[in-house]
Design a protein around this motif. Structure first.
Motif, PDB file in Angstrom:
ATOM      1  N   ASN A 320       6.009  -9.253  14.222  1.00 55.62           N
ATOM      2  CA  ASN A 320       7.045  -8.548  13.846  1.00 55.62           C
ATOM      3  C   ASN A 320       8.130  -9.795  13.617  1.00 55.62           C
ATOM      4  OD1 ASN A 320       7.697  -5.733  13.850  1.00 55.62           O
ATOM      5  ND2 ASN A 320       7.116  -5.769  16.130  1.00 55.62           N
ATOM      6  N   LEU A 321       8.035 -10.957  14.531  1.00 51.87           N
ATOM      7  CA  LEU A 321       8.859 -12.219  14.253  1.00 51.87           C
ATOM      8  C   LEU A 321       8.495 -12.523  12.623  1.00 51.87           C
ATOM      9  CD1 LEU A 321       8.552 -14.071  17.578  1.00 51.87           C
ATOM     10  CD2 LEU A 321      10.524 -12.746  16.581  1.00 51.87           C
ATOM     11  N   LEU A 322       7.249 -12.826  12.418  1.00 55.43           N
ATOM     12  CA  LEU A 322       6.895 -12.953  11.008  1.00 55.43           C
ATOM     13  C   LEU A 322       7.237 -12.265  10.004  1.00 55.43           C
ATOM     14  CD1 LEU A 322       4.864 -14.921   8.917  1.00 55.43           C
ATOM     15  CD2 LEU A 322       3.193 -13.277   9.440  1.00 55.43           C
ATOM     16  N   LEU A 323       7.369 -10.923  10.289  1.00 53.48           N
ATOM     17  CA  LEU A 323       8.030 -10.088   9.108  1.00 53.48           C
ATOM     18  C   LEU A 323       9.380 -10.152   8.911  1.00 53.48           C
ATOM     19  CD1 LEU A 323       5.903  -6.805   9.808  1.00 53.48           C
ATOM     20  CD2 LEU A 323       5.504  -8.359   7.863  1.00 53.48           C
ATOM     21  N   ILE A 324      10.198 -10.303  10.065  1.00 52.21           N
ATOM     22  CA  ILE A 324      11.724 -10.558  10.139  1.00 52.21           C
ATOM     23  C   ILE A 324      11.956 -11.849   9.271  1.00 52.21           C
ATOM     24  CG2 ILE A 324      13.490 -10.943  11.642  1.00 52.21           C
ATOM     25  CD1 ILE A 324      12.404  -9.310  13.585  1.00 52.21           C
ATOM     26  N   LEU A 325      11.262 -12.713   9.445  1.00 53.44           N
ATOM     27  CA  LEU A 325      11.236 -14.091   8.937  1.00 53.44           C
ATOM     28  C   LEU A 325      11.251 -14.121   7.486  1.00 53.44           C
ATOM     29  CD1 LEU A 325      12.224 -17.237   9.091  1.00 53.44           C
ATOM     30  CD2 LEU A 325       9.784 -17.545   9.395  1.00 53.44           C
ATOM     31  N   VAL A 326       9.983 -13.537   7.003  1.00 54.01           N
ATOM     32  CA  VAL A 326       9.514 -13.232   5.701  1.00 54.01           C
ATOM     33  C   VAL A 326      10.763 -12.417   5.039  1.00 54.01           C
ATOM     34  CG1 VAL A 326       7.976 -12.401   4.009  1.00 54.01           C
ATOM     35  CG2 VAL A 326       7.214 -13.569   6.110  1.00 54.01           C
ATOM     36  N   GLY A 327      11.055 -11.059   5.609  1.00 47.54           N
ATOM     37  CA  GLY A 327      11.960 -10.364   4.893  1.00 47.54           C
ATOM     38  C   GLY A 327      13.401 -10.785   4.790  1.00 47.54           C
ATOM     39  N   MET A 328      13.875 -11.920   5.680  1.00 47.85           N
ATOM     40  CA  MET A 328      15.292 -12.475   5.173  1.00 47.85           C
ATOM     41  C   MET A 328      15.103 -13.294   3.921  1.00 47.85           C
ATOM     42  SD  MET A 328      15.763 -13.971   8.987  1.00 47.85           S
ATOM     43  CE  MET A 328      17.257 -14.935   8.611  1.00 47.85           C
ATOM     44  N   PHE A 329      13.956 -13.601   3.385  1.00 49.36           N
ATOM     45  CA  PHE A 329      13.889 -14.468   2.134  1.00 49.36           C
ATOM     46  C   PHE A 329      13.164 -13.642   0.973  1.00 49.36           C
ATOM     47  CE2 PHE A 329      14.254 -17.261   5.419  1.00 49.36           C
ATOM     48  CZ  PHE A 329      15.288 -18.314   5.078  1.00 49.36           C
ATOM     49  N   ILE A 330      12.467 -12.963   1.119  1.00 46.85           N
ATOM     50  CA  ILE A 330      11.694 -11.977   0.197  1.00 46.85           C
ATOM     51  C   ILE A 330      12.027 -10.552   0.400  1.00 46.85           C
ATOM     52  CG2 ILE A 330       9.280 -11.429  -0.933  1.00 46.85           C
ATOM     53  CD1 ILE A 330       8.139 -14.006   0.429  1.00 46.85           C
ATOM     54  N   GLU A 331      12.325  -9.788  -0.931  1.00 51.85           N
ATOM     55  CA  GLU A 331      12.552  -8.494  -0.974  1.00 51.85           C
ATOM     56  C   GLU A 331      11.470  -7.618  -0.290  1.00 51.85           C
ATOM     57  OE1 GLU A 331      12.755  -4.544  -2.337  1.00 51.85           O
ATOM     58  OE2 GLU A 331      11.037  -5.835  -3.173  1.00 51.85           O
ATOM     59  N   GLY A 332      11.702  -6.628   0.220  1.00 54.32           N
ATOM     60  CA  GLY A 332      10.877  -5.657   1.285  1.00 54.32           C
ATOM     61  C   GLY A 332       9.496  -5.313   0.508  1.00 54.32           C
ATOM     62  N   SER A 333       9.777  -4.798  -0.645  1.00 57.62           N
ATOM     63  CA  SER A 333       8.639  -4.314  -1.657  1.00 57.62           C
ATOM     64  C   SER A 333       7.733  -5.216  -1.698  1.00 57.62           C
ATOM     65  CB  SER A 333       8.977  -3.533  -2.685  1.00 57.62           C
ATOM     66  OG  SER A 333       9.805  -2.379  -2.597  1.00 57.62           O
ATOM     67  N   ALA A 334       8.310  -6.428  -2.336  1.00 58.14           N
ATOM     68  CA  ALA A 334       7.378  -7.792  -2.563  1.00 58.14           C
ATOM     69  C   ALA A 334       6.413  -8.011  -1.347  1.00 58.14           C
ATOM     70  CB  ALA A 334       7.881  -8.730  -3.221  1.00 58.14           C
ATOM     71  N   ALA A 335       7.365  -8.146  -0.172  1.00 59.40           N
ATOM     72  CA  ALA A 335       6.759  -8.756   1.018  1.00 59.40           C
ATOM     73  C   ALA A 335       5.760  -7.899   1.650  1.00 59.40           C
ATOM     74  CB  ALA A 335       7.714  -8.818   2.093  1.00 59.40           C
ATOM     75  N   LEU A 336       5.963  -6.402   1.350  1.00 56.78           N
ATOM     76  CA  LEU A 336       4.887  -5.596   1.642  1.00 56.78           C
ATOM     77  C   LEU A 336       3.404  -5.678   1.157  1.00 56.78           C
ATOM     78  CD1 LEU A 336       4.842  -3.007   3.601  1.00 56.78           C
ATOM     79  CD2 LEU A 336       5.562  -1.579   1.592  1.00 56.78           C
ATOM     80  N   ILE A 337       3.825  -5.639  -0.326  1.00 57.37           N
ATOM     81  CA  ILE A 337       2.710  -5.864  -1.451  1.00 57.37           C
ATOM     82  C   ILE A 337       1.921  -7.011  -0.793  1.00 57.37           C
ATOM     83  CG2 ILE A 337       1.899  -6.237  -3.738  1.00 57.37           C
ATOM     84  CD1 ILE A 337       4.622  -4.520  -4.429  1.00 57.37           C
ATOM     85  N   LEU A 338       2.418  -8.365  -0.549  1.00 56.88           N
ATOM     86  CA  LEU A 338       1.852  -9.436  -0.458  1.00 56.88           C
ATOM     87  C   LEU A 338       1.155  -9.540   1.034  1.00 56.88           C
ATOM     88  CD1 LEU A 338       4.411 -12.169  -1.823  1.00 56.88           C
ATOM     89  CD2 LEU A 338       2.171 -11.274  -2.779  1.00 56.88           C
ATOM     90  N   LEU A 339       1.841  -8.983   2.092  1.00 57.49           N
ATOM     91  CA  LEU A 339       1.529  -9.105   3.436  1.00 57.49           C
ATOM     92  C   LEU A 339       0.284  -7.835   3.947  1.00 57.49           C
ATOM     93  CD1 LEU A 339       4.738 -10.340   4.998  1.00 57.49           C
ATOM     94  CD2 LEU A 339       2.577 -11.725   4.373  1.00 57.49           C
ATOM     95  N   THR A 340       0.592  -6.716   3.359  1.00 59.01           N
ATOM     96  CA  THR A 340      -0.360  -5.788   3.771  1.00 59.01           C
ATOM     97  C   THR A 340      -2.037  -5.952   3.767  1.00 59.01           C
ATOM     98  OG1 THR A 340       1.318  -4.077   3.250  1.00 59.01           O
ATOM     99  CG2 THR A 340      -0.640  -3.381   3.603  1.00 59.01           C
ATOM    100  N   PRO A 341      -2.335  -6.694   2.722  1.00 56.93           N
ATOM    101  CA  PRO A 341      -3.746  -6.870   2.497  1.00 56.93           C
ATOM    102  C   PRO A 341      -3.994  -8.147   3.851  1.00 56.93           C
ATOM    103  CG  PRO A 341      -2.998  -6.946   0.631  1.00 56.93           C
ATOM    104  CD  PRO A 341      -1.982  -6.984   1.526  1.00 56.93           C
ATOM    105  N   ILE A 342      -3.198  -8.695   4.085  1.00 55.34           N
ATOM    106  CA  ILE A 342      -3.315 -10.000   5.229  1.00 55.34           C
ATOM    107  C   ILE A 342      -3.465  -9.409   6.406  1.00 55.34           C
ATOM    108  CG2 ILE A 342      -2.616 -11.991   5.906  1.00 55.34           C
ATOM    109  CD1 ILE A 342      -1.705 -12.941   3.329  1.00 55.34           C
ATOM    110  N   LEU A 343      -2.242  -8.609   6.708  1.00 56.39           N
ATOM    111  CA  LEU A 343      -2.289  -8.214   8.237  1.00 56.39           C
ATOM    112  C   LEU A 343      -2.972  -7.001   8.610  1.00 56.39           C
ATOM    113  CD1 LEU A 343       1.474  -8.564   8.310  1.00 56.39           C
ATOM    114  CD2 LEU A 343      -0.167 -10.300   9.122  1.00 56.39           C
TER     115      LEU A 343
END
Length: 426
Positions: A320-343
């Motif tokens: 959750n802390l990672l997602l909050i940090l990433v979401g502050m700088f990358i648009e939600g859909s793009a972050a979702l697409i990039l991080l889902t296969p990792i997490l």
């Protein structure tokens, strides 16, 4: 293992290159410098993503929302929301939240909801004496509900990227969406009393008029119910549900007499514009995903996170802390697409249900849309209403508190998300 594409991606985002292009440039750099993978594969991987049948649901649900706007269905839903809550203190703010919840079952897009309500409701709230910053904060914050209520586009993206049942995700979003709506409405009620905001109506609307408002919105309200019921009963897949929603919205618009042939062109134009932005990110992410898989980055990240802790509760805090940090700088859909296969592989190894995690992840990254410095919902609302970012952030503080509190609740009470899927998919 080469991390050059990762640094290139961060650098491109840092200097303001659009996210889709930044991901594409970073992905292309891998194919050019690897020496082992032909550059032609870059194009193949971008195109291959578009062959996915589940992704067809995205333009279809976007079109559903556009058709409803042109068919006057959205205004009927707003009239119904106003009939039910307009007599409360801060009634128009309550209408704003309730309308976001209703529209979540139509468009599934927080950005679309924010833009529409910023244009329609905020000017009316300002005219009635509401602080524009408060009105803008309510609008952007409540639009987050849109991505949780089915058919949220974020849920479709997560299901596609994580190989998780989209039908289960749709069911999982219903209870959390309603709870978030209730928490937001309670927050607005408290804020309205403190600010002395007047209701839109002096007294409750007669039940006969409420009934007429309900009848006007009834067909539109059937859309999310029909989507969930149709998927559950096996009448259609989530993708086919999108096609049925477009057909149903079109029929309703014709029945009401508000959808005309002249609306065909703007409907198609708006659908193509909104879809192209999302799919360009998805295509670029497909090529970037090939790089991550080739270099085994998801497996390495998963192992490193599991080395830190294998406790599901501690791991959820870290993620959750990672997602909050990433979401502050990358648009939600793009972050979702990039991080889902990792997490997703990480949480599965410690026994966290991927359906439950999908609700948490989508909700978390959408909250980031109203946080500085790069929240897209924040910029969308402020650009339309003319409110400064500083005033928006100050007005949004109570909503930050309740949204992050709800994030904690949804994270650590998984049955709120899993109760309906477990009930229906036994």
């Amino acid at each position: 293992m080469t991390f050059a594409p990762v640094f290139i991606l961060l650098a491109c985002i840092g200097i303001g290159i659009p996210v889709a292009l930044a991901i594409g440039i970073a992905a292309l750099s891998f194919f050019l410098i690897s020496g082992t993978v032909p550059p032609e594969i870059f194009v193949q991987r971008m195109v291959a993503v578009t062959h996915s049948f589940p992704l067809l649901a995205i333009p279809l649900f976007i079109m559903t929302g556009v058709v409803m706007n042109h068919a006057g269905i959205t205004s009927r839903m707003m009239s119904f929301a106003q009939a039910m809550t307009g007599h409360w203190k801060g009634g128009l703010a309550q209408v704003n939240i309730l309308l976001s919840t209703l529209l979540g079952g139509v468009s599934g897009s927080a950005n679309a909801d924010t833009a529409m309500q910023s244009k329609v409701l905020v000017p009316e709230m300002t005219r009635r004496g509401y602080d524009p910053a408060f009105s803008t904060a309510v609008t952007a914050s409540s639009s987050i509900i849109s991505v949780i209520i089915p058919p949220g586009i974020g849920l479709i993206l997560y299901g596609f990227m994580g190989n998780v049942s989209i039908g289960k995700l749709f069911l999982a979003g219903i209870v959390p969406g309603v709870l978030i709506c209730m928490a937001m409405m309670a927050t607005v009620a408290i804020q309205s009393r403190r600010a002395g905001l007047e209701p839109a109506f002096e007294k409750p609307m007669p039940w006969a008029e409420r009934g007429r408002a309900f009848v006007g919105a009834f067909l539109a309200l059937l859309v999310p119910v029909g989507i969930v019921a149709g998927i559950r009963l096996g009448f259609f897949t989530p993708t086919e549900a999108g096609a049925m929603a477009v057909l149903f919205a079109t029929i309703v618009g014709i029945v009401h007499g508000e959808l005309k042939p002249k609306h065909i062109r703007p409907i198609l134009e708006q659908t193509v514009q909104a879809t192209s932005v999302i799919l360009l990110v998805i295509c670029a992410a497909g090529a970037y995903g090939f790089y991550m898989t080739w270099e085994r980055i998801p497996a390495v990240v998963a192992q490193e996170m599991l080395n830190l802790t294998t406790n599901p509760y501690s791991l959820l805090i870290l993620i959750n802390l990672l997602l909050i940090l990433v979401g502050m700088f990358i648009e939600g859909s793009a972050a979702l697409i990039l991080l889902t296969p990792i997490l997703v592989p990480v949480i599965e190894q410690v026994g966290i249900d991927p359906v439950h995690f999908g609700i948490v992840m989508v909700f978390n990254l959408t909250i980031a849309g109203i946080t500085p410095p790069l929240g897209t919902l924040m910029f969308t609302a402020c650009s339309i209403t003319g409110v400064s970012i500083a005033r928006f952030i100050k007005a949004c503080i109570p909503f930050y508190i309740v949204l992050f509190a709800m994030l904690i609740v949804l994270t650590y009470i998984p049955q709120l998300s899993l109760w309906l899927p477990d009930l229906q998919f036994k």
